[in-house]
Design a protein around this motif. Structure first.
Motif, PDB file in Angstrom:
ATOM      1  N   GLU A 216       0.755  -1.114   0.047  1.00  0.00           N
ATOM      2  CA  GLU A 216      -0.027   0.065   0.053  1.00  0.00           C
ATOM      3  C   GLU A 216       0.665   1.474   0.019  1.00  0.00           C
ATOM      4  OE1 GLU A 216      -3.175  -0.094   3.110  1.00  0.00           O
ATOM      5  OE2 GLU A 216      -3.090   2.022   3.133  1.00  0.00           O
ATOM      6  N   ASP A 240      -6.949 -10.192  -4.349  1.00  0.00           N
ATOM      7  CA  ASP A 240      -7.609  -9.233  -3.276  1.00  0.00           C
ATOM      8  C   ASP A 240      -6.642  -8.538  -2.571  1.00  0.00           C
ATOM      9  OD1 ASP A 240     -10.050  -8.570  -2.232  1.00  0.00           O
ATOM     10  OD2 ASP A 240      -9.793  -9.451  -0.467  1.00  0.00           O
ATOM     11  N   GLU A 241      -5.548  -8.986  -2.219  1.00  0.00           N
ATOM     12  CA  GLU A 241      -4.542  -8.092  -1.325  1.00  0.00           C
ATOM     13  C   GLU A 241      -4.121  -6.977  -2.089  1.00  0.00           C
ATOM     14  OE1 GLU A 241      -4.446 -11.619  -1.481  1.00  0.00           O
ATOM     15  OE2 GLU A 241      -5.199 -12.443   0.336  1.00  0.00           O
ATOM     16  N   MET A 244      -6.687  -4.395  -2.808  1.00  0.00           N
ATOM     17  CA  MET A 244      -7.137  -3.785  -1.411  1.00  0.00           C
ATOM     18  C   MET A 244      -6.042  -2.708  -1.114  1.00  0.00           C
ATOM     19  SD  MET A 244      -9.616  -2.949   0.769  1.00  0.00           S
ATOM     20  CE  MET A 244     -10.335  -3.647   2.202  1.00  0.00           C
ATOM     21  N   LYS A 248      -6.732   1.365  -1.242  1.00  0.00           N
ATOM     22  CA  LYS A 248      -6.333   2.067  -0.134  1.00  0.00           C
ATOM     23  C   LYS A 248      -5.477   3.231  -0.374  1.00  0.00           C
ATOM     24  CE  LYS A 248      -7.888  -0.757   4.052  1.00  0.00           C
ATOM     25  NZ  LYS A 248      -7.240  -1.746   4.916  1.00  0.00           N
ATOM     26  N   LEU A 260     -11.563 -10.167  -6.141  1.00  0.00           N
ATOM     27  CA  LEU A 260     -11.849  -9.165  -5.288  1.00  0.00           C
ATOM     28  C   LEU A 260     -13.209  -9.631  -4.164  1.00  0.00           C
ATOM     29  CD1 LEU A 260     -12.357  -5.807  -7.322  1.00  0.00           C
ATOM     30  CD2 LEU A 260     -10.283  -7.031  -6.250  1.00  0.00           C
ATOM     31  N   THR A 264     -13.101  -5.425  -0.235  1.00  0.00           N
ATOM     32  CA  THR A 264     -12.585  -4.669  -1.038  1.00  0.00           C
ATOM     33  C   THR A 264     -13.541  -3.942  -1.962  1.00  0.00           C
ATOM     34  OG1 THR A 264     -10.620  -6.042  -1.139  1.00  0.00           O
ATOM     35  CG2 THR A 264     -10.840  -4.639  -2.915  1.00  0.00           C
ATOM     36  N   GLU A 267     -14.854  -0.962  -0.105  1.00  0.00           N
ATOM     37  CA  GLU A 267     -14.134   0.074  -0.112  1.00  0.00           C
ATOM     38  C   GLU A 267     -14.083   0.824  -1.083  1.00  0.00           C
ATOM     39  OE1 GLU A 267     -12.491   0.733   2.810  1.00  0.00           O
ATOM     40  OE2 GLU A 267     -11.142   2.458   2.331  1.00  0.00           O
TER      41      GLU A 267
END
Ligand SMILES: [Zn+2]
Length: 421
Positions: A216, A240-241, A244, A248, A260, A264, A267
């Protein structure tokens, strides 16, 4: 002497500004183009304006009049007329994910009804160059929102032939400082978007698309660096990780999104992040031929496709804004077209008008071009297509446009097939 020089310089500057923004009609193009007897689909609300006359001039939509006007007395003098009796007219389609990289490919995109594309990465900044040619009026379209080279741990080597001063990045783009430099390298070529690889690729047999590539914080550095030039970021993400992390970090769109989770997607909904699922190209993975024709990918495609379908259905139910992207190079053997993506969306719970919006106004909003493309309204760019049937009743009609107008110029005309009027 001083004053005339000053005026001339001012005029030159103005001309430069105008030519940078307004596509110029080709030499010999008619003053104005009048589409008569057209059934114009208002993609904002799904209403059809019957028997409309749409006048196009200097690459813009000059006027739209409802109800069987179009008597020659009411048309602007010198206007070339195209009779669209029985046909339906929509805004040109938008492909938010293309790898088109040569004239023939861009031509195929245009002939499929796509008048604006967003590049998702090509070599040698041909996306930047092609769009310059469109803006100068040298080619009718499509307009290209460019992205240059993916920001990824190993940037394609040939990138450094254009930018040897960034040779330090050849050893890997793995620190925040180098990540920022990779963004700067692209920005120095005038790209409109930055593309980041947030997870590994699906279209190569030896990578697992679920695997996260950047953290991130690393993606946030990309978003911040791009923002110094007001440039948004698109993130390639299947897993997915990685997705996300990208959401973010503030990317504007998630490309693919196969795996996903609801968390997620929620978000994304909260932040207004767009989903560009490129569904049709995953079908291509599972089929022979097309852009991908590798046995290992066929096996992968078969398990990815139901996952992606499930994601699109959940995203749609949760209210995530979904746009159309082809993820094709528009090569001679490519199987993917935006008309198909729209049709597939209607098989996943979209109403026909919602699916059409994903290829027009929603996509224009994602590209921050909603004030110039995506609808047929006065002052908007003259990017339009005509199809045989009412697409709200027969969605597949969008796979076969009979007329494509891009920046006010007729790019495809299959209305008469030689029949004399
Ligand atoms: Zn792609």
């Amino acid at each position: 002497m001083i004053r005339p020089t000053h005026v001339a310089a001012g005029a030159l500057l103005l001309a430069a500004v105008v030519s940078a923004q307004t596509p110029r009609p080709a030499p010999g193009a008619p003053d104005a183009l009048a589409l008569v007897n057209a059934n114009v689909l208002n993609v904002r609300d799904g209403r059809v304006v019957a028997n409309a006359t749409v006048v196009l001039r200097n690459g813009r939509i000059e006027s739209i009049k409802a109800g069987g006007a179009g008597g020659s007395g009411e048309l602007p003098s010198g206007a070339k007329t195209i009779d669209l009796k029985g046909k339906y007219v929509l805004p040109g389609l938008i492909d938010a994910h293309t790898h088109a990289s040569d004239f023939a490919a861009f031509r195929r995109a245009l002939e499929s009804g796509v008048t604006t594309v967003r590049s998702a990465g090509v070599s040698h900044y041909v996306d930047v160059g092609f769009n310059e040619l469109v803006k100068k009026g040298a080619v009718a379209g499509p307009n290209v929102m460019s992205a240059g080279y993916h920001v990824r741990p190993q940037i394609a080597q040939e990138a450094f032939l254009s930018d040897p001063s960034y040779a330090d990045l050849m050893a890997g783009v793995t620190t925040i400082e180098k990540i920022r430099r990779a963004v700067q390298m692209n920005l120095s070529h005038g790209v409109d978007w930055i593309k980041v690889l947030a997870t590994e690729r699906a279209g190569t047999a030896d990578t697992d698309p679920r695997k996260q590539v950047y953290t991130e914080d690393e993606i946030r550095a990309i978003v911040q660096e791009a923002a110094t030039r007001n440039v948004p970021v698109q993130a390639h993400a299947h897993g997915d990780e990685g997705a996300m992390a990208a959401v973010k970090a503030g990317v504007r769109s998630i490309e693919h999104g196969t795996y996903l989770s609801d968390a997620t997607l929620q978000e994304m909904k909260r932040r207004g992040t767009y989903l560009d699922p490129t569904y049709t190209t995953v079908i291509d993975l599972t089929d022979a031929g097309g852009d991908y024709d590798v046995p290992a990918l066929r096996i992968r495609g078969e398990h990815m496709l139901p996952r992606l379908r499930d994601t699109v259905i959940r995203a749609h139910k949760l209210g995530v804004t979904i746009v159309t992207g082809g993820d094709t190079s528009y090569g001679p053997n490519s199987l993917t077209r935006i008309g198909q993506e729209i049709a597939h969306f209607t098989e996943m719970g979209f109403t026909p008008i919602e699916a059409i919006q994903s290829a027009t106004i929603r996509n224009a909003e994602m590209l921050r071009l909603e004030k110039s493309i995506g609808v047929i309204e006065t002052g908007y760019e003259a990017d339009l297509i005509a199809v045989e049937k009412n697409p709200l009743e027969t969605i597949t009609t969008l796979q076969d446009p009979v007329l494509v107008i891009s920046n006010g110029r007729v790019a495809l005309d299959r209305l008469s097939f030689g029949r004399q009027p």
